[in-house]
Design a protein around this motif. Sequence first.
Motif, mmCIF file in Angstrom:
data_model
loop_
_atom_site.group_PDB
_atom_site.id
_atom_site.type_symbol
_atom_site.label_atom_id
_atom_site.label_comp_id
_atom_site.label_asym_id
_atom_site.label_seq_id
_atom_site.Cartn_x
_atom_site.Cartn_y
_atom_site.Cartn_z
ATOM 1 N N ARG A 51 37.477 24.013 30.994
ATOM 2 C CA ARG A 51 36.085 24.802 30.619
ATOM 3 C C ARG A 51 34.938 23.900 30.966
ATOM 4 O O ARG A 51 34.738 22.921 30.642
ATOM 5 C CB ARG A 51 36.367 25.285 29.155
ATOM 6 C CG ARG A 51 37.570 25.989 29.101
ATOM 7 C CD ARG A 51 37.996 26.156 27.688
ATOM 8 N NE ARG A 51 38.820 24.952 27.323
ATOM 9 C CZ ARG A 51 39.273 25.066 26.143
ATOM 10 N NH1 ARG A 51 39.894 26.136 25.349
ATOM 11 N NH2 ARG A 51 40.279 23.820 25.681
ATOM 12 N N LYS A 52 33.725 24.643 30.892
ATOM 13 C CA LYS A 52 32.437 24.238 30.963
ATOM 14 C C LYS A 52 31.525 25.238 30.212
ATOM 15 O O LYS A 52 31.031 25.949 30.773
ATOM 16 C CB LYS A 52 32.146 23.835 32.429
ATOM 17 C CG LYS A 52 30.615 23.215 32.360
ATOM 18 C CD LYS A 52 30.357 22.870 33.784
ATOM 19 C CE LYS A 52 28.974 22.335 33.875
ATOM 20 N NZ LYS A 52 28.769 21.023 33.347
ATOM 21 N N ARG A 53 31.213 24.717 28.982
ATOM 22 C CA ARG A 53 30.519 25.458 28.414
ATOM 23 C C ARG A 53 29.816 24.382 26.898
ATOM 24 O O ARG A 53 30.202 23.635 26.855
ATOM 25 C CB ARG A 53 31.006 26.643 27.715
ATOM 26 C CG ARG A 53 32.106 26.430 26.580
ATOM 27 C CD ARG A 53 32.641 27.766 26.073
ATOM 28 N NE ARG A 53 33.721 27.319 24.951
ATOM 29 C CZ ARG A 53 34.943 27.886 24.944
ATOM 30 N NH1 ARG A 53 35.346 28.870 25.980
ATOM 31 N NH2 ARG A 53 35.787 27.471 23.985
ATOM 32 N N PRO A 54 28.618 24.911 26.362
ATOM 33 C CA PRO A 54 28.020 24.206 25.514
ATOM 34 C C PRO A 54 29.050 23.684 24.266
ATOM 35 O O PRO A 54 29.725 24.465 23.756
ATOM 36 C CB PRO A 54 26.814 24.966 24.851
ATOM 37 C CG PRO A 54 26.609 25.918 26.167
ATOM 38 C CD PRO A 54 27.757 26.234 26.666
ATOM 39 N N ASP A 57 32.746 20.609 27.112
ATOM 40 C CA ASP A 57 32.540 20.544 28.377
ATOM 41 C C ASP A 57 33.554 19.567 29.148
ATOM 42 O O ASP A 57 33.416 18.313 29.364
ATOM 43 C CB ASP A 57 31.320 19.670 28.597
ATOM 44 C CG ASP A 57 30.628 19.835 30.149
ATOM 45 O OD1 ASP A 57 31.199 20.202 30.989
ATOM 46 O OD2 ASP A 57 29.667 19.414 30.528
ATOM 47 N N GLU A 58 34.535 20.074 29.423
ATOM 48 C CA GLU A 58 35.715 19.513 29.682
ATOM 49 C C GLU A 58 35.774 19.073 31.237
ATOM 50 O O GLU A 58 36.251 17.861 31.829
ATOM 51 C CB GLU A 58 37.162 20.388 29.850
ATOM 52 C CG GLU A 58 37.407 20.450 28.355
ATOM 53 C CD GLU A 58 38.573 21.673 28.082
ATOM 54 O OE1 GLU A 58 39.226 21.653 27.204
ATOM 55 O OE2 GLU A 58 39.051 22.240 29.144
ATOM 56 N N TRP A 59 35.245 19.909 32.241
ATOM 57 C CA TRP A 59 35.064 19.605 33.432
ATOM 58 C C TRP A 59 34.149 18.192 33.733
ATOM 59 O O TRP A 59 34.285 17.366 34.623
ATOM 60 C CB TRP A 59 34.240 20.691 34.182
ATOM 61 C CG TRP A 59 33.821 20.348 35.668
ATOM 62 C CD1 TRP A 59 32.402 20.080 36.155
ATOM 63 C CD2 TRP A 59 34.772 20.139 36.791
ATOM 64 N NE1 TRP A 59 32.359 19.698 37.560
ATOM 65 C CE2 TRP A 59 34.069 19.858 37.852
ATOM 66 C CE3 TRP A 59 36.092 20.309 37.048
ATOM 67 C CZ2 TRP A 59 34.503 19.658 39.183
ATOM 68 C CZ3 TRP A 59 36.827 19.936 38.210
ATOM 69 C CH2 TRP A 59 35.769 19.798 39.280
ATOM 70 N N SER A 60 32.809 18.356 32.960
ATOM 71 C CA SER A 60 32.217 16.709 32.906
ATOM 72 C C SER A 60 32.899 15.624 32.535
ATOM 73 O O SER A 60 32.715 14.479 33.063
ATOM 74 C CB SER A 60 30.868 16.908 32.300
ATOM 75 O OG SER A 60 30.161 18.150 32.891
ATOM 76 N N ARG A 61 33.625 15.801 31.399
ATOM 77 C CA ARG A 61 34.620 14.720 30.958
ATOM 78 C C ARG A 61 35.452 14.078 32.173
ATOM 79 O O ARG A 61 35.589 13.064 32.444
ATOM 80 C CB ARG A 61 35.289 15.244 29.775
ATOM 81 C CG ARG A 61 36.063 14.097 29.126
ATOM 82 C CD ARG A 61 36.685 14.649 27.824
ATOM 83 N NE ARG A 61 37.805 13.981 27.295
ATOM 84 C CZ ARG A 61 38.843 14.292 26.604
ATOM 85 N NH1 ARG A 61 38.736 15.667 26.308
ATOM 86 N NH2 ARG A 61 39.802 13.627 26.444
#
Length: 103
Positions: A51-54, A57-61
């Motif tokens: 998931r990527k939402r406010p 943000d698992e993607w950025s991690r």
Amino acid sequence: VLPYMPGQTFLAKKSPAWSTGVQKSASGRRRTTAYYPAPFWTFQINYNAVRKRPGLDEWSRLVAFFNRRKGQFGDFLYFDRTDHQVTKHRFGFGDGVTRTFQL
């Protein structure tokens, strides 16, 4: 350690990789040499959803984790949930007097 994500499935694939040299003479005799004393394990992990939402943000991690290691250049640890316990493994031999051993 590779971060655990909620969408991560159980281990998809685990396989050993060996490095072996083979020399074959003109007579047909073969000689093999094992270059690794133990296998190099490869793991495949699948993610059902990242998931990527406010606030989540698992993607950025995940991307930041691999970027800190510079892709294949850096090492990291992976906790294998299928192979992390040892039972009844000998790590010392007693002589009747010695009671402590380094593990």
